[in-house]
Design a protein around this motif. Structure first.
Motif, PDB file in Angstrom:
ATOM      1  N   ALA A  62      -6.075  -2.093  -2.646  1.00 18.18           N
ATOM      2  CA  ALA A  62      -5.377  -0.948  -2.048  1.00 18.18           C
ATOM      3  C   ALA A  62      -5.976   0.364  -2.554  1.00 18.18           C
ATOM      4  CB  ALA A  62      -3.882  -1.015  -2.368  1.00 18.18           C
ATOM      5  N   LEU A  63      -6.242   0.439  -3.850  1.00 13.70           N
ATOM      6  CA  LEU A  63      -6.837   1.655  -4.412  1.00 13.70           C
ATOM      7  C   LEU A  63      -8.209   1.919  -3.799  1.00 13.70           C
ATOM      8  CD1 LEU A  63      -5.867   1.229  -8.173  1.00 13.70           C
ATOM      9  CD2 LEU A  63      -4.925   2.909  -6.564  1.00 13.70           C
ATOM     10  N   HIS A  64      -9.012   0.871  -3.674  1.00 13.17           N
ATOM     11  CA  HIS A  64     -10.347   1.012  -3.096  1.00 13.17           C
ATOM     12  C   HIS A  64     -10.261   1.550  -1.659  1.00 13.17           C
ATOM     13  CE1 HIS A  64     -14.565   0.193  -2.340  1.00 13.17           C
ATOM     14  NE2 HIS A  64     -14.204  -0.429  -1.233  1.00 13.17           N
TER      15      HIS A  64
ATOM     16  N   ARG B 189       0.836  -1.203   0.000  1.00 14.22           N
ATOM     17  CA  ARG B 189       0.000   0.000   0.000  1.00 14.22           C
ATOM     18  C   ARG B 189       0.868   1.249   0.000  1.00 14.22           C
ATOM     19  NH1 ARG B 189      -4.646  -2.100   4.257  1.00 14.22           N
ATOM     20  NH2 ARG B 189      -5.859  -3.228   2.687  1.00 14.22           N
ATOM     21  N   GLN B 190       1.936   1.225   0.778  1.00 17.99           N
ATOM     22  CA  GLN B 190       2.840   2.375   0.823  1.00 17.99           C
ATOM     23  C   GLN B 190       3.503   2.589  -0.529  1.00 17.99           C
ATOM     24  OE1 GLN B 190       3.412   4.634   3.522  1.00 17.99           O
ATOM     25  NE2 GLN B 190       4.192   5.722   1.748  1.00 17.99           N
ATOM     26  N   LYS B 191       3.921   1.517  -1.192  1.00 19.06           N
ATOM     27  CA  LYS B 191       4.575   1.654  -2.496  1.00 19.06           C
ATOM     28  C   LYS B 191       3.621   2.213  -3.540  1.00 19.06           C
ATOM     29  CE  LYS B 191       7.921  -1.874  -1.476  1.00 19.06           C
ATOM     30  NZ  LYS B 191       9.268  -1.562  -1.683  1.00 19.06           N
ATOM     31  N   ILE B 192       2.357   1.828  -3.470  1.00 22.85           N
ATOM     32  CA  ILE B 192       1.361   2.377  -4.389  1.00 22.85           C
ATOM     33  C   ILE B 192       1.188   3.868  -4.132  1.00 22.85           C
ATOM     34  CG2 ILE B 192      -1.104   2.366  -4.976  1.00 22.85           C
ATOM     35  CD1 ILE B 192      -0.989  -0.717  -4.513  1.00 22.85           C
ATOM     36  N   LEU B 193       1.065   4.254  -2.878  1.00 22.76           N
ATOM     37  CA  LEU B 193       0.917   5.672  -2.545  1.00 22.76           C
ATOM     38  C   LEU B 193       2.166   6.454  -2.953  1.00 22.76           C
ATOM     39  CD1 LEU B 193      -1.097   7.654  -1.359  1.00 22.76           C
ATOM     40  CD2 LEU B 193      -0.041   7.277   0.866  1.00 22.76           C
ATOM     41  N   ASP B 194       3.341   5.857  -2.777  1.00 22.19           N
ATOM     42  CA  ASP B 194       4.591   6.505  -3.176  1.00 22.19           C
ATOM     43  C   ASP B 194       4.603   6.827  -4.675  1.00 22.19           C
ATOM     44  OD1 ASP B 194       5.522   6.380  -0.572  1.00 22.19           O
ATOM     45  OD2 ASP B 194       6.834   4.641  -0.937  1.00 22.19           O
TER      46      ASP B 194
END
Length: 157
Positions: free
Chosen positions: A72-74, A32-37
């Protein structure tokens, strides 16, 4: 959905994702952190879809499934960290959620799917006026213009 003004911006507090997830009863994960990054490092005005996120993470050596990305996006949309946009037919894009003061609108190429942002206070004012005249409380105002970008015009020309 407007970001809660009580929340600091993502750039001000790197641990924000962990804080928000824990507060809402969700687990913090490195994925989740990598997606937000990816969103934090994307060029201003760049929207990402799940396929682009998947490819960028693969390019970084991450092994992640589409179902993990979609979950994660949801969660991040539900928590107000990301905003989901359906700009091209059947394709969802995501961007960091910003406070109301940074309202922007979108130009979408119907040929290649390219998306460009623009700001226009008059458009936002129309949304505000229409909301008020119908008794609504404005949370977000987006205007989307569909057309053919200059690159595609030259290809089709």
């Amino acid at each position: 959905m407007e970001q809660d003004p009580a929340l600091p911006s993502l750039n001000q507090e790197p641990e924000l994702l962990k804080t928000v997830l824990n507060k809402e009863g969700f687990r913090f994960t490195n994925q989740r952190q990598k997606i937000l990054d990816l969103f934090q490092s994307a060029a201003l005005g760049h929207h990402l879809n799940a396929e682009e996120i998947h490819q960028q993470l693969l390019d970084q050596g991450e092994k992640i499934s589409f179902s993990t990305i979609y979950r994660a996006l949801h969660v991040m949309v539900r928590l107000g960290l990301l905003q989901e946009l359906e700009l091209a037919e059947g394709r969802k894009y995501y961007e960091l959620n910003t406070p109301f003061m940074n309202q922007h609108h979108h130009l979408v190429c119907v040929h290649c799917g390219d998306v460009e942002e623009f700001e226009d206070a008059k458009m936002t004012q129309v949304g505000s006026n229409e909301s008020a005249s119908h008794g609504f409380s404005l949370l977000n105002c987006q205007f989307t213009v569909y057309g053919i970008c200059p690159s595609c015009q030259s290809l089709l020309g």
